[in-house]
Design an enzyme around this catalytic site. Structure first.
Site, short mmCIF file in Angstrom:
data_model
loop_
_atom_site.label_atom_id
_atom_site.label_comp_id
_atom_site.label_asym_id
_atom_site.label_seq_id
_atom_site.Cartn_x
_atom_site.Cartn_y
_atom_site.Cartn_z
N HIS A 153 25.64 37.52 46.89
CA HIS A 153 25.48 36.29 46.09
C HIS A 153 25.97 35.03 46.83
O HIS A 153 25.20 34.08 47.00
CB HIS A 153 26.15 36.47 44.72
CG HIS A 153 26.35 35.20 43.95
ND1 HIS A 153 25.29 34.45 43.48
CD2 HIS A 153 27.48 34.52 43.59
CE1 HIS A 153 25.77 33.38 42.86
NE2 HIS A 153 27.09 33.40 42.91
N HIS A 160 32.70 30.27 47.41
CA HIS A 160 32.77 29.62 46.10
C HIS A 160 33.29 30.50 44.97
O HIS A 160 33.80 29.98 43.98
CB HIS A 160 31.42 29.00 45.71
CG HIS A 160 30.44 29.94 45.11
ND1 HIS A 160 29.51 30.62 45.85
CD2 HIS A 160 30.25 30.34 43.82
CE1 HIS A 160 28.79 31.38 45.05
NE2 HIS A 160 29.22 31.24 43.81
N GLU A 205 37.90 32.29 41.86
CA GLU A 205 37.62 32.78 40.51
C GLU A 205 37.70 34.31 40.44
O GLU A 205 38.27 34.85 39.50
CB GLU A 205 36.22 32.31 40.09
CG GLU A 205 35.80 32.72 38.69
CD GLU A 205 36.64 32.08 37.58
OE1 GLU A 205 37.42 31.16 37.90
OE2 GLU A 205 36.52 32.53 36.43
N ASP A 206 37.15 34.99 41.41
CA ASP A 206 36.97 36.45 41.27
C ASP A 206 37.86 37.31 42.17
O ASP A 206 37.80 38.54 42.09
CB ASP A 206 35.51 36.82 41.53
CG ASP A 206 34.59 36.28 40.46
OD1 ASP A 206 35.09 36.04 39.34
OD2 ASP A 206 33.40 36.06 40.73
N ASP A 215 24.46 27.61 43.06
CA ASP A 215 25.02 28.83 42.49
C ASP A 215 24.23 29.22 41.24
O ASP A 215 23.80 30.36 41.08
CB ASP A 215 26.50 28.56 42.14
CG ASP A 215 27.17 29.72 41.41
OD1 ASP A 215 26.95 30.87 41.82
OD2 ASP A 215 27.89 29.46 40.44
N ASP A 256 -3.01 16.26 33.74
CA ASP A 256 -2.50 16.46 35.09
C ASP A 256 -1.95 17.85 35.29
O ASP A 256 -0.76 18.05 35.43
CB ASP A 256 -1.47 15.39 35.45
CG ASP A 256 -0.73 14.92 34.22
OD1 ASP A 256 -0.72 15.65 33.22
OD2 ASP A 256 -0.15 13.82 34.27
#
Ligand code: MN
Length: 744
Positions: free
Chosen positions: A52, A76, A80-81, A143, A263
């Site tokens: 990821h 990133h 957090e993880d 993300d 369109d």
């Protein structure tokens, strides 16, 4: 080599292709760090988790963001993880990269639930306010894009939630940042989960129609290209079907069938410069029949997010209408990548004229700041606080409240309801008990603990809170609920203020007459009323005591003058020459006054008060000898009496004047009130005047077109002090923001 490493090698290759100067070693270190920390974590798809962040870094690289952003994308999800921290990343990589990762983490932690439209706008603002650095938003958008691309592995409930969030928060933010390509993909992906039936209907119908129109895009593309190259225009032509969500929305909101949508197809002609754009437009209108009213010049008038292009809709020979967008390469970069285009296309933004709508002000500044700035400078300007005077917080239900920056739980409680504030006994922010002084931060979830037996607000709260709303509600409470207490507090505040001024309570209550006069001066009927007002904060003790002292000084002076006058009378009758002590250098000698005015060197002359500034006793004044109409009296601060503006040839006609101490008559004066217009405003003004016992002569209220009102008053007052009292009272009327005297 395993899947993750294979994918990483591909990423590195494309990074180096886009930027041969990239520091491959540093980027690899980030990959290895993230790989190590995510360890054996798996995604819902069963793939190793590290896939990821690599994919997100790939999208960031496609946007050609800077190297810090790519590294931050790889890292990133570490904070957090995994057990990685901001400090670790700052130490191993750089504080800047750690800040980016932490910024993304904060946005990840934010929970969005579907809300009213007005709430959504606050959510989007909060999202952007929290980011501080636009790269954080860009990484978070990448993300989200990858998560949306792999949403099929999530539970039904999660799919719906994420899709809704994407449609309501992420796609509009991408739009606002001018990133069309990303926005379209987010919208189509979200739609597929929000309305699978509608999505597949449109997709199928489009497939059918394009089968019927087989080869239309290719044919038309070649056709246009040929013609333009005959004209000697150097350009590229791209044709495409419009993205599904835009067609879906038109079909459902305008209930049109696919055939009725003009369109379905859009062609893009990209050229070198602006003159070529208009040249191409001419050719296109010559080749095909333009549809009336569909031409739009976004080059002359760019969209608020910086978008520029010429748009026109034409009908091809097969009777199929299509849109043509004509733009330069530079406009194209901005259209596709928005603010991210900075990293792709660094020069020549100078000619952009951008919208001035306030909502987009910061984007405009952002885009403007891209011109001629070196990359470092640009990154620094991206840190500007976008909504620095507001803070956005959640209620426990997920509603967003916007409060002034620095707001505390007290402000929050009163913004919900005064009853909540008045019965508040505690506050929790993000689940933790906090003190009432704690400043709230963007994204905080605030919960107020209330109790029926709460003692009500404390006076200190008025100092702690940041919003006028809270302060006013607290003041109201004290006014209503605590009269006894107010009187006691007010009395002690007043007494200590008197002491400051060298007075005692005994001195002002020496006689009932004196006390009465003094109370009149502050417009109260009794001492208790005065104390109560001071106690709840309606009047400052300092002001009240100050005014009383002034009054006592004045009474003392009157008494001395009366004694002096008697002495002069006595002296005159006995033939002596005496000079009164009040005749200081500047003051004119006392003579006979006319209309309460003494004119230096002129006895019994005609005196009138100028209409421009309507002076009253106590105002510093000056006189002007008119031709045949006596002396006209102006306030010294009246523009018409400004010494700088006096004509030299009239210098001799300006004379010193002074107020006689009569205290008998009243004087006409004018006031102008500016206020927010509302029902009952004029009535409130009239009531305030009658409460002040000021005599009103005329009142004229005019509504202004912008929701404001101007009220002109003419009234009679005894002197400047009384007028000041009236002005103060008028200023307290809700909605009134300015009370000023005419002239001056
Ligand atoms: Mn992620």
């Amino acid at each position: 080599m395993d899947l993750a490493h294979e994918q990483y090698e591909a990423l590195e290759k494309s990074i180096l292709a886009a930027n041969p100067a990239a520091d491959a070693e540093r980027i690899r270190a980030a990959f290895e760090y993230a790989d190590h920390h995510h360890g054996s974590q798996l995604r819902k798809s069963g793939e190793p988790y590290i896939i990821h962040p690599i994919a997100v870094a790939e999208i960031v690289n496609e946007l050609e963001l800077d190297q810090d952003s790519i590294i931050a994308a790889l890292l990133h999800d570490c904070i957090e993880d995994t057990d990685s921290t901001h400090d670790d990343i700052a130490r191993l990589f750089s504080p800047q990269i750690a800040d980016l990762v932490e910024g993304v983490t904060k946005l990840t932690r934010m929970q969005y639930t579907s809300r009213e439209d007005e709430q959504m706008e606050n959510l989007r603002k909060m999202f952007m306010a929290m980011a501080k650095d636009v790269r954080v938003i860009l990484i978070k958008l990448c993300d989200r894009l990858h998560n949306m691309r792999t949403l099929q592995y999530q539970s039904d409930k999660k799919q719906k939630e994420k899709a809704l969030e994407t449609m309501e928060v992420y796609a509009p933010i991408a739009h606002r940042l001018g990133m069309q390509k990303l926005k379209w993909e987010l919208e189509d992906l979200a739609l597929e989960y929000l309305d699978p039936v509608g999505y597949h209907d449109v997709k199928e119908e489009l497939a059918n129609i394009t089968t019927i129109h087989a080869g239309f895009v290719e044919n038309m593309q070649t056709h246009i290209e040929q013609r333009l190259s005959e004209e000697g225009v150097n350009c590229r032509v791209y044709g495409r079907l419009k993205h599904i969500y835009s067609i879906y929305r038109k079909m459902y909101t305008q209930s049109k069938t696919l055939n009725e949508i003009f369109d379905l197809y859009a062609f893009r002609v990209i050229v070198e410069d602006i003159p070529a754009c208009y040249n191409v437009l001419g050719c296109v209108h010559d080749m095909f029949k333009p549809v009336l009213g569909r031409f739009k010049d976004y080059i002359g008038t760019p969209k608020p997010n910086g978008y520029q292009s010429l748009h026109t809709t034409v009908v091809g020979r097969e009777g199929i209408p299509f849109e043509v967008q004509i733009r330069t390469w530079q406009m194209h970069q901005t259209a596709e990548y928005g603010v991210a285009a900075h990293w792709k296309y660094k020069e020549g933004m100078a000619n952009q004229k951008l919208g001035t709508e306030r909502e987009f002000e910061w984007v405009r500044k952002l885009l403007e700041s891209q011109q001629d700035a070196d990359p470092d400078e640009f990154v620094r300007t991206l840190r500007v606080d976008m909504f620095s005077d507001e803070v956005f917080v959640f209620t426990p239900n997920g509603d967003v409240k916007s409060l002034p920056a620095g707001a505390t739980p007290i402000d929050f409680a009163y913004s919900i309801h005064s009853a909540v504030g008045n019965s508040m006994t505690g506050a929790r922010v993000n689940g933790r008990i906090v003190t009432f002084e704690t400043p709230l931060k963007n994204g905080d979830i605030v919960e107020i603990v209330t109790s029926k037996s709460a003692r009500g607000p404390s006076r200190d709260w008025m100092k702690i809170c940041k919003s006028n709303e809270a302060r006013n509600k607290i003041r109201q409470w004290f006014k209503k609920e605590r009269r006894e207490e107010n009187i006691a507090t007010g009395r002690s505040m007043f007494e200590s203020e008197l002491k400051h001024l060298g007075l005692t309570l005994g001195a002002i209550t020496a006689s009932a007459d004196l006390l009465d006069t003094l109370l009149k001066r502050v417009r109260f009927g009794s001492l208790d009323e005065l104390y109560a007002a001071i106690g709840y904060g309606g009047l400052s003790a300092q002001k009240a005591a100050g005014r009383m002292r002034e009054e006592m000084t004045r009474l003392g002076r009157l008494e001395r003058q009366r004694a002096e006058h008697e002495a002069i009378q006595a002296a005159v009758s006995s033939g002596e020459t005496v000079y009164p002590s009040s005749a200081k250098g500047t003051a004119p000698a006392p003579r006979h006054s006319v209309n309460g005015i003494i004119v230096e060197g002129l006895d019994n002359c005609m005196v009138k008060f100028s209409k421009c500034c309507t002076p009253v006793p106590g105002d510093p004044v000056v006189g002007f000898i008119t031709k045949g109409y006596g002396v006209s009296i102006h306030r010294k601060d009246c523009p018409n009496a400004d010494p700088a503006r006096r004509k030299p040839e009239e210098a001799g006609r300006w004379v010193k004047v002074a107020w006689a101490q009569t205290g008998e008559s009243t004087f006409r004066t004018s006031l102008e009130i500016s206020a927010k217009d509302r029902d009952g405003l004029a009535l409130d003004v009239a009531m305030a005047l009658s409460a002040q016992k000021a005599k009103l002569n005329t009142l004229a209220a005019r509504s202004q077109p912008d929701g404001y009102a101007i009220i002109n008053l003419e009234l009679f007052v005894q002197d400047q002090r009384e007028l000041t009292g009236v002005i103060n009272k008028l200023s307290q009327i809700p909605g009134v923001f300015l009370v000023r005297r005419a002239g001056g």
